[in-house]
Design a protein around this motif. Sequence first.
Motif, mmCIF file in Angstrom:
data_model
loop_
_atom_site.group_PDB
_atom_site.id
_atom_site.type_symbol
_atom_site.label_atom_id
_atom_site.label_comp_id
_atom_site.label_asym_id
_atom_site.label_seq_id
_atom_site.Cartn_x
_atom_site.Cartn_y
_atom_site.Cartn_z
ATOM 1 N N UNK A 202 0.818 -1.220 0.000
ATOM 2 C CA UNK A 202 0.000 0.000 0.000
ATOM 3 C C UNK A 202 0.853 1.272 0.000
ATOM 4 N N UNK A 203 1.968 1.243 0.704
ATOM 5 C CA UNK A 203 2.779 2.457 0.844
ATOM 6 C C UNK A 203 3.909 2.551 -0.183
ATOM 7 N N UNK A 204 4.008 1.568 -1.096
ATOM 8 C CA UNK A 204 5.167 1.517 -1.986
ATOM 9 C C UNK A 204 5.284 2.749 -2.877
ATOM 10 N N UNK A 205 4.184 3.191 -3.496
ATOM 11 C CA UNK A 205 4.247 4.304 -4.448
ATOM 12 C C UNK A 205 4.738 5.584 -3.766
ATOM 13 N N UNK A 206 4.196 5.873 -2.588
ATOM 14 C CA UNK A 206 4.623 7.067 -1.857
ATOM 15 C C UNK A 206 6.081 6.934 -1.427
ATOM 16 N N UNK A 207 6.440 5.754 -0.932
ATOM 17 C CA UNK A 207 7.827 5.502 -0.510
ATOM 18 C C UNK A 207 8.792 5.738 -1.669
ATOM 19 N N UNK A 208 8.474 5.175 -2.832
ATOM 20 C CA UNK A 208 9.361 5.290 -3.991
ATOM 21 C C UNK A 208 9.447 6.739 -4.468
ATOM 22 N N UNK A 209 8.322 7.445 -4.439
ATOM 23 C CA UNK A 209 8.313 8.843 -4.856
ATOM 24 C C UNK A 209 9.216 9.684 -3.963
ATOM 25 N N UNK A 210 9.093 9.486 -2.649
ATOM 26 C CA UNK A 210 9.906 10.263 -1.716
ATOM 27 C C UNK A 210 11.379 9.857 -1.794
ATOM 28 N N UNK A 211 11.631 8.569 -1.884
ATOM 29 C CA UNK A 211 13.006 8.053 -1.952
ATOM 30 C C UNK A 211 13.701 8.578 -3.208
ATOM 31 N N UNK A 212 13.047 8.434 -4.367
ATOM 32 C CA UNK A 212 13.639 8.898 -5.624
ATOM 33 C C UNK A 212 13.800 10.409 -5.631
#
Length: 325
Positions: A202-212
């Motif tokens: 569930x949190x992957x898209x937000x995590x990846x956006x912030x990480x990248x």
Amino acid sequence: MCSSPEAGILVPIPQYPLYTATLSVLGAQCVPYYLDESKGWGTDLDTIREAYKKAKDAGTNVRAIVIINPGNPTGASLDPEDVRSVLEFAADNKLVVMADEVYQTNIFQGKFYSFKKGLRELQKSDKNKDGKFDSIELASLHSISKGMVGECGHRGGYFEMVGFDKEVVEQIYKFVSIMLCPPVIGQCIVEMMCNPPKEGDESYELYKKEYDGIFNGLQDRATALYEAFKQMEGVECQSPAGSMYLFPTISLPEKAQEAAKKENKSPDEYYCFRLLDATGICVVAGSGFGQREGTLHFRTTFLAPGTDWVGRMTKFHKEFMEEFR
């Protein structure tokens, strides 16, 4: 490893000063080996061998070698060949390998190659017919206060011990267990670092956006700073490869060096204080990390948001060089 005043640890120069400070507290010796600036601050095996032999000849019992990869303060990132050559040297001389890998997520050129991966590959290779790599003792360090989180207020991390005797590991585990725990948020972030969200979570898209977003911002600022250094008179710098730092060489006019002497400062320290006073930008003199005699450097991060401050830096440098020409 530091059980007597004769004990010594090989430490890279330039280096993160906590290593020499800790050795001083422990009453052991720092055995410095210089990194090769001409190779992007990579390791030079001949230099390591020379430092090791010199220390041994002086009666030092060299017990371990420290590697900081990616580098602090240099920003270097070691290639697999460098990693394997250090491991082979350690195996030949029965040294503990301390791999400080806390900037491993900050790689702008190529890919991060860990010492554990290098060790495992050597153990499976034809070079291990006599089993000499099976007994290497490797400690790998990682931290949440560096890397993508980059928040030094969040303290947490780990070290992994590979190849150590079980009883030694038990004693060290017992020792660290009596220390105070890091704050809960630090422990939570360590868990996230070791087990990040996976695609489909569930949190992957937000995590990846912030990480990248953090990674790309760091890379953009590193590139802007590097391009600025290329335009600055008397400044030479390796391209940004990893960590959060650049460590350029600076050549200062003789009049600037005389002005530094009058203020009882080293030339690079004088330059850094003048930069701070004029722009509010804080960099650290290379003399604080160790550098070859006769050379001048400074370490700068590229953590500050935006790139407008890069222009302030180039303007100051031009005016400084004109003042002391």
